[in-house]
Scaffold this active site. Sequence first.
Site, PDB file in Angstrom:
ATOM      1  N   TRP A 165      12.960 -43.823 -37.888  1.00 42.34           N
ATOM      2  CA  TRP A 165      12.556 -42.472 -38.249  1.00 42.34           C
ATOM      3  C   TRP A 165      12.617 -42.254 -39.766  1.00 42.34           C
ATOM      4  CZ3 TRP A 165      10.021 -39.815 -34.601  1.00 42.34           C
ATOM      5  CH2 TRP A 165      10.223 -40.162 -33.270  1.00 42.34           C
ATOM      6  N   SER A 166      13.264 -41.185 -40.225  1.00 43.52           N
ATOM      7  CA  SER A 166      13.161 -40.826 -41.648  1.00 43.52           C
ATOM      8  C   SER A 166      13.962 -41.709 -42.590  1.00 43.52           C
ATOM      9  CB  SER A 166      13.555 -39.360 -41.851  1.00 43.52           C
ATOM     10  OG  SER A 166      12.540 -38.517 -41.361  1.00 43.52           O
ATOM     11  N   THR A 167      14.751 -42.620 -42.068  1.00 44.55           N
ATOM     12  CA  THR A 167      15.334 -43.627 -42.956  1.00 44.55           C
ATOM     13  C   THR A 167      14.217 -44.419 -43.623  1.00 44.55           C
ATOM     14  OG1 THR A 167      17.311 -43.708 -41.568  1.00 44.55           O
ATOM     15  CG2 THR A 167      16.980 -45.558 -43.041  1.00 44.55           C
TER      16      THR A 167
ATOM     17  N   LYS B 237      11.865 -43.121 -45.220  1.00 42.50           N
ATOM     18  CA  LYS B 237      11.428 -42.427 -46.433  1.00 42.50           C
ATOM     19  C   LYS B 237      11.951 -43.097 -47.699  1.00 42.50           C
ATOM     20  CE  LYS B 237      10.605 -37.759 -44.571  1.00 42.50           C
ATOM     21  NZ  LYS B 237      10.805 -37.920 -43.135  1.00 42.50           N
TER      22      LYS B 237
ATOM     23  N   TYR C  26      11.955 -29.484 -46.112  1.00 44.61           N
ATOM     24  CA  TYR C  26      11.858 -30.851 -45.625  1.00 44.61           C
ATOM     25  C   TYR C  26      10.466 -31.168 -45.084  1.00 44.61           C
ATOM     26  CZ  TYR C  26      13.391 -35.140 -43.296  1.00 44.61           C
ATOM     27  OH  TYR C  26      13.550 -36.437 -42.899  1.00 44.61           O
TER      28      TYR C  26
END
Length: 383
Positions: free
Chosen positions: A67-69, A71, A157
Amino acid sequence: MPQIQGHCDDRFSGVRDAFEENFRERDELGAAVTVLVDGEPVADLWGGWADTARTRPWERETLVNVWSTSKGPTALCAHILADRGLLDLDAPVAAYWPEFAAAGKEAVRVRHLLSHRSGVAGPREPHTLEELYDWELTTARLAAAEPWWEPGTRSGYHAFSYGFLVGEVVRRITGLLPGEFLRREVTGPLGIDFTIGLPEKEAGRVAELVVSPSSREAQAAAFAQMTPVAVASLLNPPTGAVAANSPQWRAAEIPAANGHGTARAIAALYGIFAGRGRADGRRILSEAAAERVREGQGSCRDLVLGDGLGHDTEIALGLWLSGPHGSYGPNPRAFGHDGAGGSCGLADPEAGVALGYVMNRMGAGIADDPRKMALVEAVYAAL
């Protein structure tokens, strides 16, 4: 209690203890954690199951959607280009992507994309999963979108739009989508087992994402309280474990949310930041560029997450600062990124620490999952 495999230096035995406790006390299903100190692994552990049926043990090379890791690696692409003089973080986004100037966004700067301050937290019109898989359609809608707030004034966010916004700037400069740029410039040369999207040939290594009933109920309660801008960011389109386990999701390019890798890979990528731009004897970023990544853009109550985290946050140029709440350890200038459900990448240049944590049973939160925090606390207790 599953068998924990891997190695852990005696000094960091507390990390092993915390990892084991996650299985005993915090409903872990399958997971891995890697801790680097000055680039050397002091803990590299894995255990549990890669599927709900518990037929596939979690192996050393098990991949999982983080997921957002994702980014952090996506931001790295932009910082590499800035370091080479090909991208000016203070230039208008429209200098590289002219269509983005629509709907009053002509003054939005590249740094506003990196710090979630562009106002384009998500599309205003309904956006389906199938449309999210279409790069050209999604970026065109974001380019045409009116900002949800005055750009540059506050963070909000950008859960999914972040990867398309930063990624399209990367594509306009290089001609490459960020996943391919990252592979050519970083993960390929360094042998890092991380991809944006999942190559079909790796399908046999990927873990199944799972959401517990209690987490699903907590998420539903949170969703019911969301503001329109939070819905646009987090739920347009709605996603989750079912979507992320599908071949369509895995094959797509969603740089903010569908990076797949091992804990070892996450530690290595965030280790570039912890190593002040160096990793495995190679310089990926200059020291100045690596320092610029954690340049704070102002603390505030995030317009999308609101009171969900219970405190103000500060997003730097692509990653979150640990700050006074210690999301990435006691050093307020340590930084990193969490992924929905629990995963995490952490960088602390002062301590020389990088951490990667991945798992497949998703918790209810966006950040600071108790399993991740237990591991972070154990690392710093050992230093």
